[in-house]
Design an enzyme around this catalytic site. Structure first.
Site, short mmCIF file in Angstrom:
data_model
loop_
_atom_site.label_atom_id
_atom_site.label_comp_id
_atom_site.label_asym_id
_atom_site.label_seq_id
_atom_site.Cartn_x
_atom_site.Cartn_y
_atom_site.Cartn_z
N GLU A 7 7.24 -17.33 -11.43
CA GLU A 7 8.61 -17.62 -11.00
C GLU A 7 8.60 -18.26 -9.60
O GLU A 7 7.92 -17.79 -8.70
CB GLU A 7 9.41 -16.31 -10.97
CG GLU A 7 10.85 -16.52 -10.58
CD GLU A 7 11.68 -15.24 -10.73
OE1 GLU A 7 11.66 -14.63 -11.82
OE2 GLU A 7 12.33 -14.86 -9.74
N THR A 39 14.45 -20.01 -10.04
CA THR A 39 15.63 -19.16 -9.85
C THR A 39 16.88 -19.98 -9.55
O THR A 39 16.82 -21.17 -9.23
CB THR A 39 15.39 -18.15 -8.71
OG1 THR A 39 15.14 -18.89 -7.52
CG2 THR A 39 14.25 -17.22 -9.01
N TYR A 40 18.00 -19.26 -9.64
CA TYR A 40 19.32 -19.84 -9.42
C TYR A 40 19.96 -19.06 -8.28
O TYR A 40 20.11 -17.84 -8.39
CB TYR A 40 20.13 -19.66 -10.71
CG TYR A 40 21.32 -20.55 -10.90
CD1 TYR A 40 21.15 -21.89 -11.18
CD2 TYR A 40 22.60 -20.04 -10.85
CE1 TYR A 40 22.25 -22.72 -11.41
CE2 TYR A 40 23.71 -20.86 -11.07
CZ TYR A 40 23.51 -22.19 -11.35
OH TYR A 40 24.61 -23.00 -11.58
N ALA A 97 22.43 -17.32 -5.47
CA ALA A 97 23.66 -16.56 -5.63
C ALA A 97 24.86 -17.49 -5.70
O ALA A 97 24.98 -18.44 -4.92
CB ALA A 97 23.82 -15.59 -4.46
N GLY A 135 24.00 -12.13 -12.54
CA GLY A 135 23.97 -12.43 -11.12
C GLY A 135 24.65 -11.35 -10.31
O GLY A 135 25.28 -10.43 -10.85
N ASP A 151 21.16 1.04 -20.60
CA ASP A 151 20.40 -0.19 -20.36
C ASP A 151 19.69 -0.66 -21.64
O ASP A 151 19.61 -1.85 -21.92
CB ASP A 151 19.35 0.04 -19.26
CG ASP A 151 19.89 -0.35 -17.89
OD1 ASP A 151 21.11 -0.59 -17.78
OD2 ASP A 151 19.10 -0.42 -16.94
N GLN A 200 12.46 -6.40 -13.78
CA GLN A 200 12.53 -6.30 -12.33
C GLN A 200 11.15 -5.83 -11.86
O GLN A 200 10.43 -5.16 -12.62
CB GLN A 200 13.62 -5.27 -11.98
CG GLN A 200 13.81 -5.00 -10.53
CD GLN A 200 14.30 -6.24 -9.79
OE1 GLN A 200 13.50 -7.10 -9.49
NE2 GLN A 200 15.58 -6.30 -9.50
N ARG A 240 4.15 -19.22 -3.45
CA ARG A 240 2.77 -19.31 -2.96
C ARG A 240 1.83 -19.01 -4.10
O ARG A 240 2.12 -18.16 -4.94
CB ARG A 240 2.53 -18.31 -1.84
CG ARG A 240 3.33 -18.64 -0.60
CD ARG A 240 2.84 -17.86 0.57
NE ARG A 240 1.42 -18.08 0.82
CZ ARG A 240 0.86 -17.97 2.01
NH1 ARG A 240 1.59 -17.67 3.04
NH2 ARG A 240 -0.44 -18.16 2.17
P1 FAD Z 1 23.55 -7.69 -17.01
O1 FAD Z 1 22.43 -7.32 -17.91
O2 FAD Z 1 24.56 -8.59 -17.51
O3 FAD Z 1 24.21 -6.33 -16.55
C1 FAD Z 1 25.25 -6.33 -15.58
C2 FAD Z 1 26.20 -5.19 -15.90
O4 FAD Z 1 26.86 -5.47 -17.15
C3 FAD Z 1 25.46 -3.87 -16.08
O5 FAD Z 1 26.25 -2.84 -15.56
C4 FAD Z 1 25.36 -3.74 -17.59
O6 FAD Z 1 25.33 -2.40 -17.98
C5 FAD Z 1 26.61 -4.44 -18.09
N1 FAD Z 1 26.46 -5.04 -19.42
C6 FAD Z 1 25.71 -6.15 -19.73
N2 FAD Z 1 25.78 -6.38 -21.05
C7 FAD Z 1 26.58 -5.41 -21.57
C8 FAD Z 1 27.00 -5.11 -22.88
N3 FAD Z 1 26.63 -5.87 -23.93
N4 FAD Z 1 27.79 -4.01 -23.06
C9 FAD Z 1 28.17 -3.24 -22.03
N5 FAD Z 1 27.79 -3.46 -20.74
C10 FAD Z 1 27.01 -4.55 -20.53
N6 FAD Z 1 19.90 -13.19 -9.64
C11 FAD Z 1 20.28 -14.42 -9.23
O7 FAD Z 1 21.33 -14.59 -8.59
N7 FAD Z 1 19.51 -15.55 -9.54
C12 FAD Z 1 18.37 -15.45 -10.25
O8 FAD Z 1 17.70 -16.46 -10.50
C13 FAD Z 1 17.93 -14.14 -10.69
N8 FAD Z 1 16.79 -14.00 -11.42
C14 FAD Z 1 16.45 -12.75 -11.88
C15 FAD Z 1 15.32 -12.62 -12.70
C16 FAD Z 1 14.95 -11.38 -13.20
C17 FAD Z 1 13.74 -11.27 -14.09
C18 FAD Z 1 15.72 -10.23 -12.88
C19 FAD Z 1 15.32 -8.88 -13.40
C20 FAD Z 1 16.84 -10.34 -12.06
C21 FAD Z 1 17.23 -11.60 -11.56
N9 FAD Z 1 18.37 -11.77 -10.77
C22 FAD Z 1 18.75 -13.02 -10.35
C23 FAD Z 1 19.15 -10.59 -10.35
C24 FAD Z 1 20.33 -10.28 -11.30
O9 FAD Z 1 21.25 -11.34 -11.26
C25 FAD Z 1 20.98 -8.99 -10.81
O10 FAD Z 1 20.12 -7.91 -11.00
C26 FAD Z 1 22.35 -8.69 -11.38
O11 FAD Z 1 22.89 -7.55 -10.69
C27 FAD Z 1 22.40 -8.32 -12.85
O12 FAD Z 1 22.21 -9.41 -13.67
P2 FAD Z 1 21.78 -9.12 -15.20
O13 FAD Z 1 21.81 -10.35 -15.98
O14 FAD Z 1 20.55 -8.33 -15.20
O15 FAD Z 1 23.03 -8.19 -15.61
#
Ligand code: FAD
Length: 313
Positions: free
Chosen positions: A31, A62-63, A65, A122, A175, A193, A289
């Site tokens: 990444e 990445t994208y 905030a 996000g 989750d 994560q 890096r």
């Molecule tokens: P989601 O999985 O959508 O969850 C968010 C909330 O919605 C949670 O409370 C969950 O319980 C709820 N939810 C989701 N789906 C449902 C459903 N079907 N039913 C009920 N509740 C639901 N952030 C950035 O800004 N840019 C990036 O490039 C970026 N890359 C990342 C890469 C990885 C591998 C990881 C692990 C994280 C990354 N993040 C990034 C961080 C991420 O945006 C944050 O952790 C954010 O808080 C949650 O995004 P998510 O898609 O994991 O959330």
């Protein structure tokens, strides 16, 4: 490649045992973040070139905030398509964007030849862990975004997974239900994560498998070189930092070289242990890096194809 050494497994640690096993067939992915300056772009591309011969399963960009890197993320993945043999994935979030805005980005990725998106909800800009307020005309979460992407074109979609649960989540069971919903919406891979509790990670992924989810899970590996920075980043994300990691970095604030050596050995040991537990997919947070990640891949037996040049002249 030398024949594996005939040593009793307990006589060696996980890293040495990985060396004894030799070349492996693990899937690694890397990444990167889109660069902000010309200088950062130069060093990003040095890292990409160094890691490219390891033939990663995919690389991702990445994208920022609130979509703050929209153009730079796009430019970086498109350059990867045109100038490398890599298979790039673009991260995408739905923060502060309408469905129409997000769909436009998705369509532009498809038109540029990008076939893999890491779909995320996000965080609210400037406040990881703060309350998330979705736009009424936007995608609500990663599940809705995944479905939206699949409705536009047959992308490969990877999604997030939290070994210590997402800070907003009430439970592990929730989750896991969310991951199931994302798979139903079309997700084909989960990327975790980063984490330090390997036993906890193994218990968590075991629960995911027992729930009948069988998509590949890439273990997210962060080679930590800046312990103070890690503390700041990990706390709002709900990631535990074990006391032993603090001990290893204690007193090294002004000694970046030693910190890097320690970072490499901790991450290599984590990966080697996971490999022994049957893990085959590793996603490295490179921080743009190559050197640490390259070394860890060597430990895991991930090598360039014969004839490829690994070390830049
Ligand atoms: P989601 O999985 O959508 O969850 C968010 C909330 O919605 C949670 O409370 C969950 O319980 C709820 N939810 C989701 N789906 C449902 C459903 N079907 N039913 C009920 N509740 C639901 N952030 C950035 O800004 N840019 C990036 O490039 C970026 N890359 C990342 C890469 C990885 C591998 C990881 C692990 C994280 C990354 N993040 C990034 C961080 C991420 O945006 C944050 O952790 C954010 O808080 C949650 O995004 P998510 O898609 O994991 O959330």
């Amino acid at each position: 490649m030398n024949a594996p050494l005939e040593l009793p497994p307990t006589a060696l640690g996980p890293v040495a045992r990985a060396g004894a096993r030799g070349q492996s067939r693990l899937n690694v992915s890397f990444e990167f973040s889109p660069p902000k300056t010309e200088e950062a772009e130069e060093s990003l591309w040095q890292a990409i070139r160094r890691l490219e011969p390891l033939n990663p399963e995919f690389v991702s960009v990445t994208y920022g905030a609130g979509g703050s890197t929209r153009e730079r993320t796009h430019r970086t993945v498109v350059r990867m398509i045109h100038e490398t043999s890599l298979r790039p994935a673009a991260h995408l979030t739905c923060v502060e964007a309408s469905r129409a805005d997000v769909d436009e980005v998705v369509q532009a990725y498809w038109d540029s030849g990008i076939r893999h998106i890491v779909a995320l909800r996000g965080d609210p800009p400037g406040q990881i862990g703060g309350a998330y307020v979705p736009r009424t005309d936007g995608y609500l979460n990663g599940t809705e975004l995944t479905a939206g992407i699949k409705a536009i074109a047959p992308f490969e979609v990877s999604v997030s997974l939290y070994p210590q649960i997402h800070p907003e989540s009430p439970s592990i069971a929730h989750d896991i239900d969310v991951l199931k919903a994302k798979v139903d919406a079309g997700a084909t891979r989960a990327i975790t994560q980063f984490f330090f509790d390997v036993d906890g990670f193994l218990r968590f992924t075991d629960q995911v498998r027992k729930a009948g989810i069988d998509i590949p899970i890439c273990a997210g590996i962060m080679p930590v070189t800046n312990f103070k920075g890690l503390r700041r980043m990990a706390e709002p994300c709900g990631i535990d930092i074990p006391f032993w990691l603090g001990n290893l970095f204690d007193g090294l604030d002004k000694d970046p070289d030693t910190r890097r050596l320690i970072a490499c050995s901790v991450a290599a040991e984590t990966c080697a242990r996971l490999e022994e537990e049957g893990f085959t997919d590793f996603h490295f947070y490179t921080l743009n890096r190559a050197d640490l990640v390259y070394a860890i891949c060597r430990v895991l037996g991930v090598r360039e194809a014969a004839g490829a040049q690994g070390v830049p002249s």
